[in-house]
Design a protein around this motif. Structure first.
Motif, PDB file in Angstrom:
ATOM      1  N   ASP A  47       2.331   0.217 -14.320  1.00 41.58           N
ATOM      2  CA  ASP A  47       2.330   1.678 -14.214  1.00 41.58           C
ATOM      3  C   ASP A  47       0.963   2.169 -14.668  1.00 41.58           C
ATOM      4  OD1 ASP A  47       2.594   4.432 -14.501  1.00 41.58           O
ATOM      5  OD2 ASP A  47       4.390   4.324 -15.746  1.00 41.58           O
ATOM      6  N   TRP A  60      -0.384   4.216  -9.327  1.00 41.63           N
ATOM      7  CA  TRP A  60       0.886   3.706  -8.823  1.00 41.63           C
ATOM      8  C   TRP A  60       1.804   3.286  -9.948  1.00 41.63           C
ATOM      9  CZ3 TRP A  60      -3.600   0.747  -8.569  1.00 41.63           C
ATOM     10  CH2 TRP A  60      -3.601  -0.422  -9.331  1.00 41.63           C
ATOM     11  N   ASP A  63       7.132  -1.204  -7.589  1.00 38.26           N
ATOM     12  CA  ASP A  63       8.426  -0.834  -7.020  1.00 38.26           C
ATOM     13  C   ASP A  63       9.606  -1.100  -7.955  1.00 38.26           C
ATOM     14  OD1 ASP A  63       8.190  -3.619  -6.714  1.00 38.26           O
ATOM     15  OD2 ASP A  63       9.165  -3.629  -4.754  1.00 38.26           O
ATOM     16  N   CYS A  94      -0.208  -4.497  -2.658  1.00 38.03           N
ATOM     17  CA  CYS A  94       0.276  -3.459  -1.756  1.00 38.03           C
ATOM     18  C   CYS A  94      -0.057  -3.902  -0.333  1.00 38.03           C
ATOM     19  CB  CYS A  94      -0.417  -2.126  -2.065  1.00 38.03           C
ATOM     20  SG  CYS A  94      -0.103  -0.829  -0.855  1.00 38.03           S
ATOM     21  N   ALA A  98      -4.058   0.816   0.284  1.00 31.36           N
ATOM     22  CA  ALA A  98      -3.415   1.754  -0.640  1.00 31.36           C
ATOM     23  C   ALA A  98      -4.116   3.104  -0.650  1.00 31.36           C
ATOM     24  CB  ALA A  98      -3.369   1.163  -2.046  1.00 31.36           C
ATOM     25  N   ASP A 103       0.466   8.218  -1.572  1.00 30.74           N
ATOM     26  CA  ASP A 103       1.747   8.157  -2.289  1.00 30.74           C
ATOM     27  C   ASP A 103       2.773   7.273  -1.603  1.00 30.74           C
ATOM     28  OD1 ASP A 103       0.743   9.823  -4.236  1.00 30.74           O
ATOM     29  OD2 ASP A 103       1.646  11.647  -3.409  1.00 30.74           O
ATOM     30  N   TRP A 107       3.708  -0.807  -4.206  1.00 34.83           N
ATOM     31  CA  TRP A 107       3.083  -1.886  -4.971  1.00 34.83           C
ATOM     32  C   TRP A 107       4.159  -2.832  -5.475  1.00 34.83           C
ATOM     33  CZ3 TRP A 107      -2.085  -2.760  -5.762  1.00 34.83           C
ATOM     34  CH2 TRP A 107      -2.959  -1.759  -5.324  1.00 34.83           C
TER      35      TRP A 107
END
Length: 133
Positions: A47, A60, A63, A94, A98, A103, A107
């Motif tokens: 994160d 990002w 996921d 990704c 990216a 948005d 990832w």
């Protein structure tokens, strides 16, 4: 495409390491496929707002960021490797560019890379000199 090439993959661009964002991002092409690959501090790869938001152009969350068991497992593995003397780098990928996806970029956490970084030979003398400073 220009840049470094390995087994059909060509690195077309790299956003180098910056100590404030704690990660590197590379754009890679293979045929008509583009990947964006990030490596760096595990918390910032999971994160990018971990600790605090930063000024990197790409932001990002992987996921699985809301999968608490997954995040706990990654953090426990990182801690275990660290206490065993390893430094770790996390990697996320990704599919696509990216930057262009914005948005919509997804990832995926690819893993932790442990690296052995033994102390330098002069480390004990340096520590000792600090005790007398």
């Amino acid at each position: 495409a220009t840049g470094n090439s390995k087994d059909g993959y060509v690195q077309t661009e790299i956003i180098g390491f910056n100590p404030s964002v704690k990660r590197v991002v590379a754009f890679v092409e293979s045929g008509d496929k583009t990947l964006t690959i990030a490596k760096g501090l595990p918390a910032k790869i999971l994160d990018t707002e971990a600790g605090a938001p930063d000024d990197h152009e790409l932001q990002w969350k992987v996921d699985k960021i809301n999968d608490h068991a997954f995040i706990k497992s990654v953090n426990e593995t990182d801690t275990s490797l660290s206490t065993s003397g390893y430094k770790t780098i996390a990697i996320a990928v990704c599919e696509g560019n990216a930057r262009e996806l914005g948005d919509a970029a997804v990832w995926k956490f690819a893993g932790l890379l442990p690296m052995l970084d033994p102390p330098r030979e002069d480390t004990p003398a340096t520590i000792e000199s600090l005790h007398h400073a």
